[in-house]
Design an enzyme around this catalytic site. Structure first.
Site, short mmCIF file in Angstrom:
data_model
loop_
_atom_site.label_atom_id
_atom_site.label_comp_id
_atom_site.label_asym_id
_atom_site.label_seq_id
_atom_site.Cartn_x
_atom_site.Cartn_y
_atom_site.Cartn_z
N HIS A 123 27.59 55.15 -7.44
CA HIS A 123 27.39 54.02 -8.36
C HIS A 123 26.39 54.49 -9.39
O HIS A 123 25.34 55.01 -9.04
CB HIS A 123 26.85 52.81 -7.59
N ARG A 168 33.09 54.44 -13.23
CA ARG A 168 31.87 54.83 -12.53
C ARG A 168 31.71 56.35 -12.43
O ARG A 168 30.59 56.85 -12.51
CB ARG A 168 31.86 54.21 -11.14
N HIS A 195 28.00 55.20 -3.24
CA HIS A 195 28.29 53.77 -3.22
C HIS A 195 29.54 53.42 -2.44
O HIS A 195 29.55 52.45 -1.68
CB HIS A 195 28.45 53.29 -4.67
N HIS A 196 30.62 54.15 -2.65
CA HIS A 196 31.89 53.72 -2.06
C HIS A 196 32.69 54.95 -1.66
O HIS A 196 32.72 55.94 -2.38
CB HIS A 196 32.68 52.90 -3.09
N ARG A 234 37.13 54.04 -7.55
CA ARG A 234 37.35 52.60 -7.51
C ARG A 234 36.75 51.92 -8.73
O ARG A 234 35.61 52.21 -9.11
CB ARG A 234 36.74 52.00 -6.24
N GLU A 242 27.03 46.45 -12.21
CA GLU A 242 27.71 46.85 -13.44
C GLU A 242 27.82 45.68 -14.42
O GLU A 242 27.96 45.89 -15.63
CB GLU A 242 29.11 47.29 -13.01
N ARG A 253 25.67 45.72 -17.55
CA ARG A 253 26.26 46.40 -18.71
C ARG A 253 27.41 45.57 -19.28
O ARG A 253 27.52 45.41 -20.49
CB ARG A 253 26.75 47.80 -18.31
#
Ligand code: ADP
Length: 449
Positions: A243, A280, A382-383, A422, A256, A259
């Site tokens: 992230h 990302r 993050h993911h 993602r 996010e 932004r």
């Protein structure tokens, strides 16, 4: 007997709760187990939104969108290696999932922009409060209303199968009860990803060694081992997402949506360096290329007012502010003259309606109201896009793409929906849609057995 049910759901994130509620509503007796002492997994930390296309909420705001466009954006963001059939489900069911959550009491009326989306399609509560905590709360309340048997501090260890290879239940370990079997015709794995497990992460992607993570402590990937031991195949494991914006102070994940609602990114030299609304993977790479591998989110009171989540960041002390850009720059060791010029230039681009510098697709507002804020950020793990392979009924498959009868998977534990990257807002969409689908399919399957 109390340890015999139709469907066992493993994991109490958004996917697990959606699966449990849907299985119950389709006539199944359900047990939901969670290894941690708290519910909600990473799902409750999600702050961006729930992506969905062609919703009533979008129509009310005159936003033109379609399932086809959401499909295209998701495939493009994922490097076109996503499983097309799963992305088709994600996008075509997304409106239905928002409606389902709304019927259960969720407020998803605010619609904002997230990276990689062609239009505003990230649904969240009015005023921009954290979507994950809200969605998990609504699902939890609905599970409680339905008297679903929720067992905390209970870890899923090993799937039990009969001699034909069909699921018969799962060995679990309760913190006080120790090991015991829960008998069931179907098991749904909704155990999330492994971004908190840096050993596992850095083995798959050495460039992420030593990175901090946005995830809750339980996100270590033991559910993937359960799936593999039961014969499930894993795919796309090397694709792990950073992230782009964790606060350098305290490691708080900054959504996010900050932004999306108008903040810009500048470096220590006070200059913009990237389209802030890019995907990302690209935003993270751009930040890591700046001095000190950090950058600053810069915004004003108008952005703060548009997103109540920002009040939390201010409260936590990670978003220092000042009444002028020069003062802010001095406090944060940014080049103040350059920062002032950068913001003036950005405001002129907002007025002109086109970002000729970095091609940022949305320019929601100028930055010139009240106090200015700076959050120093750096990317964190993050993911995890990879995971167990599923088909369009959320059935877990082996390496030969044969289903393991009675075994289902939904959410971050699965691979294929997000491809190599993602999009922000697609996780909540994924877990509600596929959690619900897995619950319905598992309930139907258990009736036949
Ligand atoms: P998703 O977003 O896919 O729903 P989350 O990360 O939100 O995933 O939730 C996954 C949940 O599953 C977490 O609360 C985690 O603690 C739990 N969990 C992970 N592995 C196990 C396991 N082996 N047994 C029980 N619960 C598990």
């Amino acid at each position: 007997p109390k340890d015999t049910v139709d469907v066992v759901v493993v994991g109490s994130g958004g996917a697990g709760f959606s699966a449990a509620v849907a299985a119950h509503d389709n006539g199944a007796k359900v047990i939901l187990i969670e290894k941690e002492p708290v519910i909600g997994g990473n799902a409750k930390l999600a702050a961006g939104g729930m992506n969905a296309a062609w919703t009533d909420q979008q129509k009310a705001k005159d936003i033109k969108d379609s399932a086809e466009l959401m499909y295209k954006d998701t495939m493009k963001g994922g490097g076109e290696i996503n499983d097309p059939a799963l992305v088709n489900i994600l996008s075509s069911h997304s409106k239905g999932s928002v409606d389902w959550m709304t019927q259960m009491g969720a407020d998803l009326t605010d619609v904002g922009m997230m990276g990689g989306a062609s239009v505003n399609r990230s649904h969240r509560p009015t005023g921009g409060a954290g979507v994950g905590a809200h969605v998990v709360q609504v699902l939890y309340d609905n599970a409680v209303q339905r008297n679903i048997d929720l067992r905390m501090n209970t870890r899923g260890i090993e799937v039990l199968k009969d001699d034909k290879g069909a699921v018969k239940g799962i060995l679990v370990k309760g913190m006080y009860k120790g090991y015991y079997w829960v008998k069931a015709d179907a098991v749904i794995l909704a155990t999330g990803g492994f971004a908190k497990n840096n050993e596992r992460v850095s083995k798959l992607d050495p460039s992420l060694k030593g990175f901090i993570s946005t995830n809750q402590p339980g996100a270590v990937g033991d559910g993937l081992d359960v799936a593999e031991n039961a014969g499930g195949a894993l795919k796309d494991m090397q694709y792990i997402q950073a992230h782009p914006t964790l606060s350098v102070k305290g490691g708080v994940m900054i959504t996010e949506a900050v932004r999306g609602n108008g903040a810009i990114l500048v470096n220590k030299e006070g200059k913009r360096f990237v389209n802030e609304i890019t995907t990302r993977d690209k935003a993270s790479a751009a930040i890591l290329a700046q001095t000190g591998k950090t950058a600053y989110l810069i915004f004003d009171d108008s952005v703060r007012k548009s997103l109540s989540k920002i009040n939390q960041y201010v409260g936590l002390g990670v978003a220092p502010s000042a009444d002028s850009l020069m003062k802010l720059a001095e406090m944060e060791n940014i080049d103040g003259k350059a920062l002032t010029e950068t913001v003036a230039r950005y405001n002129s681009l907002v007025t002109s309606g086109k970002d000729t510098d970095f091609d940022r697709p949305n320019l929601p507002r100028s930055l010139n109201e009240g106090n200015y804020y700076a959050i120093e950020i750096t990317p964190g793990v993050h993911h995890t896009m990879g995971g167990v392979m599923i088909d369009t009924k959320a059935e877990v498959m082996n390496a030969k793409k044969q289903v393991i009868p009675g075994l289902y998977g939904a959410g971050e534990v699965t691979g294929g929906v997000h491809g190599a990257n993602r999009l922000g807002g697609n996780a909540i969409s994924d877990i509600i849609t596929f959690g619900r689908l897995a619950g319905e399919e598992a309930a139907k399957y258990s009736k036949k057995h």
